[in-house]
Structures are given as C-alpha cells and as structure tokens.
Scaffold this active site. Structure first.
Site, PDB file in Angstrom:
ATOM      1  N   TYR A   1       0.846  -1.190   0.000  1.00  0.00           N
ATOM      2  CA  TYR A   1       0.000   0.000   0.000  1.00  0.00           C
ATOM      3  C   TYR A   1       0.888   1.250   0.000  1.00  0.00           C
ATOM      4  CZ  TYR A   1      -4.044   2.889   1.548  1.00  0.00           C
ATOM      5  OH  TYR A   1      -5.047   3.825   1.649  1.00  0.00           O
ATOM      6  N   CYS A   2       0.688   2.126  -0.981  1.00  0.00           N
ATOM      7  CA  CYS A   2       1.395   3.404  -1.070  1.00  0.00           C
ATOM      8  C   CYS A   2       2.907   3.161  -1.080  1.00  0.00           C
ATOM      9  CB  CYS A   2       0.956   4.317   0.077  1.00  0.00           C
ATOM     10  SG  CYS A   2       1.617   5.997  -0.010  1.00  0.00           S
ATOM     11  N   LEU A   3       3.643   3.761  -0.161  1.00  0.00           N
ATOM     12  CA  LEU A   3       5.081   3.547  -0.082  1.00  0.00           C
ATOM     13  C   LEU A   3       5.410   2.081   0.138  1.00  0.00           C
ATOM     14  CD1 LEU A   3       8.017   4.436   0.178  1.00  0.00           C
ATOM     15  CD2 LEU A   3       7.508   5.279   2.475  1.00  0.00           C
TER      16      LEU A   3
END
Length: 601
Positions: free
Chosen positions: A332-334
């Site tokens: 998720y994301c980074l």
C-alpha cells in the site's frame, strides 16, 4: 433592542468567563516557555524557508511587470467584474433578485451556511473574495517566462495564501461564527482560544490542529481489533498473524506491506472497515507488517534495510509458520513501492516465492508526482536534509503538515474555523484519528527515497538503483500483478500510477476506484460506495483509458477478491497462529503501533 441586550447580558456567566481567562493565562505562560526553548534551533531553518519564498515571488513580480499591457488587460477585466458585483449588490439591497457574478465551486464547503446567501453583505463579501481569488489565480497561471518548477511552486503557495485569506476564516466576515458569538456571549471565542492553546501546547509551540476527538479512539480497543498475534519482531517491524475465521484457507498466505508513513492500522480500522478482517473472512491466512516509529537510534537505517528487515524477513517467517513456499504480496502506497523493489531484488536472486502481487495507490514511475512536486526540488530537499540532520529523523508532524497542505481547506481551515472560531470540539472520526497518528522518517532512508524515487525517478530505469547488492529491474517481475488507484488521489495521482503496469513483464490488471488515497482504498463492499472502473487497455493516457473503461457499482474489493482467489491456490485446513520457532509474542495490534504522536513514547 436595548431590552434584548440587557437580557443577553444577564445570561452571561461571568464566573465561567473569569475561570476561562485564568486558565488561558496559565496555558499561555507555559506555552511561551516551551516555545522559547525550541525557537533557537528552528529559527535558522525558518529563515531559509522565508528566503526561498521571497525569491519565488520576486521572480513572479518581475515577470508580471515585464508585460504591463497584459497586466492592465487583466486588471480591467477584474474591474469590470467588480462593477458587475457592485450592481448586483445594489439590486439586492433594493430587494430585487439578481444573478451572482461569482459562485463557489461545487463541493466548496466554506460557504454552505445560509447566511452567505441570505444576507446581502455576506453575499457581497463572499463574491468579492471569489472574484479576487479568480483574478489572482489567473495572473499566476498566465504569467510567462518562469520555468515549470518555479511556476508550480508559485501557483501552490499562491493558492495557499488565497485559502488562508478566505472570509470564512475570520470572525467578522463569517456569518455562522458571528451568530454563534452573539448567541453565546463570546464564550465560543474563549473556548476557541483554549482549544488553540491546547493545540500549541501539544505541538510544543507549533500549531498542531486537532482534527478529531482523540479520546474517542484507542488502538486495540475500537481500532485495530481483528484478533491476531505478533509472531516476530526486529528493530524495524513487528509481524502480525491473524486468527482464521474459516475452517479452510487458501494454500498461499497473504503478506501485507503498509507504508511506514502513519501506522498500519489504516488497513484494520474497525470491524466494518477492516481490510484485514475482510481478507481473513475471504479465507486467506493474513500477515501484516507493523512498522516501528523510528527515533534517533534508527537514524542510520537505509531504504534497503526496510526491504531486508521488512518484507524479505517477513517472507521467511511466513514460510516457516505456514510451511508454504509460495505466498502473495500486497503493498500500500510507499509499501507498494517497497514491494516492487523487493520483487525485483528477489527476481535477481531467482527467488520465486511470491506468486502474485497487489499494488494499492502506489507509484513506480514518479514522473508525475502531483502537487508534492513543489516540495521536491534541490533547495527543498537540501533544507529537509539539514532539518533531519538535527535529530537523525524527520518528525512525523512535518510530514503530516505537508500532506495536509495539499488539501488545506478540508484538512486545515475547516478545523481552524470549527475549533478556534466556533469553539466546537471536532467530530470523532477514525480516519482522521489515524491521519493524526503520524510517524517519523529515518534521515538516510528518507533522503534516499526522495532523491532516487521522486527527484531522479530511477526506479523505473532498469538497473537504475542497487539495493543490497542487486540491480533493481522492475521488468524482471513477471508474476501476475493487480494495480488499484483512486480517481481523486492527491498523494499518488493516477496519472502516475497508471504507468506502473507497463514497467512489469507479467500479466497486470489496473482498476480505478472513486474517492481519494485513503477512502478510495478503504471501501468495504457493504458500504456500496464510489464505484470503480476497469479497462484492459495498456494505455497511459488517462482520458483514453477512462473513455474506454467499464464502470461498475460498489467497491473495487469485489473485483480484487475474485482476482486474489484465483491466485490463492487450493484450499487447506485453517492454520494455527505462530509456530514452535515463532511463538506468539503479544496480542495484536502489538506494542510498536502504540508509539507516536498520540501516545507516550
């Protein structure tokens, strides 16, 4: 009128006002002491920021004045619009109907109170502001001679100034605040001052606006409540395994890698919103990484340390506990960016344990980072590195403020008005509680990430990065991959995320959900919200992709669930939590998640 004022004065509780003033005085004295203690160290960096800002607007002023004819033309257009507004106001004061000259954009919640429409004065104030804002935006937008980066920065900070100067942010020009001030005899302003001092004290002299009722939530009580156990921990992370809720599970376990900006429990908010619980109920053996909130002791940690001590180590533990040599990965994301690096690193070593991967609102190609770009030039990153060098890490509040500035009207000024002008308590909201539970960034890791991903965009280049002795080539990732993006995402814009699938060599599926970076992802099916779009075309043109996309109602989780099941493997008997080698250490959510801004370290 005199009688009404007399009655109102009799209703004022002067004893309560005196107590409030005494409390405010005590808080103010304590606050000044805290502020002075840290002001000396922050002064130099603040002066650097101010100098950079002044230089930007000096360049803007020079370019505007270089074309006086164009400036005069724009000023005349503004004057004509303003004369139209004056005529509009005159008609309204005579009791006649007139069409507004300027109207708020759809979704602008600053002017929702009926007083902005009903009272001619406040309608005039509102429209004057909107006209001035449009004119200022036009001057900045149409100026010639500035390089793209400078123009973007000037535009961003101009909008920040315009947002700050909205009449809704001032007592004298906000009809809702004025009405409440009259109704409470000014008690709302005293309470607002109390709230302001509390926020300054919590921020140790820097304003830390409270977005929600912090006392309404507690991690492990009404947040992050899915039953599980911490089965492993090291310096950087705890690994949580969740208890099964089905008698059979997919053979391939699922490892979730969240971002280490904020806490992991965005994926496990509560029973109704928990992605973790939903995955467990779908018959997956779920593990998740809970990152430690770093302090100065982790200042030397590198980006590759997060890879090796995070997902790589977690994979070994998952394999030992479950006995499965195959598993699937969700980033998720980074955490998705890190997952892609991990997969490329594993591919370089011939490690085939990951059979399918999911990337949630994740950038692999950073060519279009959105409005975050204004914080990522050489001057800004160098200043940030000097800031991190003071403690060995970047304070979580700094990151939080940066992200909040991207949506200042929603995430700053709306709370400024509610908390300080109206004197109200913020509404309990779990997403905003999580958003306020910020985490620090180790200096070396964060510098590497900003420079190599955002500034140089090396991740997309085959061999552009080297991590732990291996050249990173995303093209070597040939496993099935699912990409989910959010249409209104201002942190990982889908103009950027849509470029991710083309960098991998395996089969990919790209899905676009509604809403933004958080609400778009945390969208459980029973809410039946936002909808999503699918398209098998590999184009990176947003308009072309969306034009050919098929719309679907409800949550994208439904589509993802079917995709995950297809790569989950055969069903096996549900597994126990932990093993002899990795016995449970403590119940979920674990101790690492309890250290941060909202908790005592």
């Amino acid at each position: 009128m005199a009688q009404e004022n007399g009655t109102r004065n009799q209703d004022i509780d002067y004893e309560a006002l005196a107590r409030s003033l005494t409390e405010i005085t005590a808080k103010s004295q304590e606050l000044v002491q805290d502020f002075l203690q840290q002001e000396q160290s922050a002064h130099h960096l603040a002066m650097e920021d101010a100098a950079q800002m002044a230089q930007l607007f000096q360049q803007l002023a020079a370019r505007v004045m270089a074309d006086p004819a164009r400036l005069m033309q724009m000023q005349m257009a503004f004057w004509q619009n303003y004369m139209g507004l004056m005529q509009n106001v005159a008609l309204r004061f005579w009791g006649l109907e007139s069409e507004p000259v300027a109207q708020p954009a759809k979704g602008d919640r600053r002017f929702q109170h009926q007083g902005w429409e009903d009272h001619p004065f406040f309608d005039f104030v509102k429209q004057s502001y909107l006209l001035a804002a449009d004119h200022t935006h036009a001057v900045v937008r149409d100026v010639e001679g500035l390089d793209d980066q400078t123009k973007k920065k000037v535009d961003f900070y101009t909008r920040a100034f315009i947002d700050a100067m909205a009449p809704s942010n001032f007592v004298a020009t906000n009809p809702e605040v004025l009405q409440k001030t009259v109704d409470t005899g000014g008690q709302n302003l005293l309470q607002g001052l109390n709230n302001l001092l509390d926020d300054l004290k919590r921020g140790r002299g820097r304003l830390d606006i409270r977005m929600t009722d912090y006392d309404a939530f507690e991690v492990g009580t009404n947040l992050a409540t899915t039953p599980g156990q911490v089965v492993y921990q090291n310096e950087l992370m705890q690994l949580i395994q969740y208890e099964p809720t089905t008698t059979e599970v997919h053979k391939r376990p699922l490892l979730l890698v969240p971002a280490w900006i904020n806490k992991y429990y965005i994926m496990d908010l509560n029973d109704e919103k928990s992605m973790v619980k939903w995955l467990v109920d779908q018959g997956h053996t779920v593990f998740i990484i809970s990152w430690r909130n770093p302090d100065e002791s982790l200042a030397e940690k590198q980006f590759e340390d997060y890879m090796l001590e995070g997902p790589v180590t977690a994979m070994d533990v998952v394999q030992e506990i479950t006995g499965s040599e195959e598993m699937n990965l969700v980033g998720y994301c980074l955490g998705g960016t890190l997952s892609a690096c991990t997969l490329a690193w594993l591919a370089a070593r011939g490690d085939r344990r990951i059979q399918a991967a999911t990337f949630l609102t994740c950038m692999l190609d950073f060519e279009y980072p959105g409005e975050l770009e204004v914080f990522l030039d050489e001057e800004q990153i160098s200043t940030l590195e000097r800031r991190m060098g003071q403690k060995g890490y970047l304070e979580g509040r700094y990151m939080s403020t940066t992200f909040n500035m991207l949506r200042a009207n929603d995430l700053i000024w709306s709370f400024f008005v509610n908390n300080y002008l109206k004197g109200d308590e913020p509404f309990p909201f779990d997403l905003l509680y999580w958003n306020s539970d910020s985490t620090n960034m180790p200096a070396k890791m964060h510098s590497f990430y900003l420079r190599n991903m955002y500034q140089r965009n090396l991740l997309k280049e085959p061999g552009g990065l080297e991590l732990a002795g291996e050249a990173i080539d995303l093209g070597k990732i040939d496993i099935p991959a699912y990409f989910m993006s959010a249409k209104e995402d201002h942190i990982a814009p889908w103009k950027s995320t849509i470029r991710g699938p083309r960098l991998l060599s395996g089969p990919t599926r790209y899905v676009l959900g509604g809403s933004g970076h958080i609400a778009g992802v945390i969208n459980p099916p029973h809410k039946n919200k936002y909808g999503y779009w699918t398209n098998t075309a590999k184009t990176v043109d947003q308009d072309e992709w969306l034009e050919g996309a098929e719309p679907h109602e409800g949550s994208w989780w439904n589509d993802w669930g079917q995709w995950l099941a297809g790569y989950g493997g055969d069903k096996v008997k549900a597994r126990k939590v932990g093993s002899k080698k990795h016995a449970p250490i403590e119940p979920a959510p674990g101790s690492y998640v309890r250290h941060g801004v909202l908790y005592d370290d």
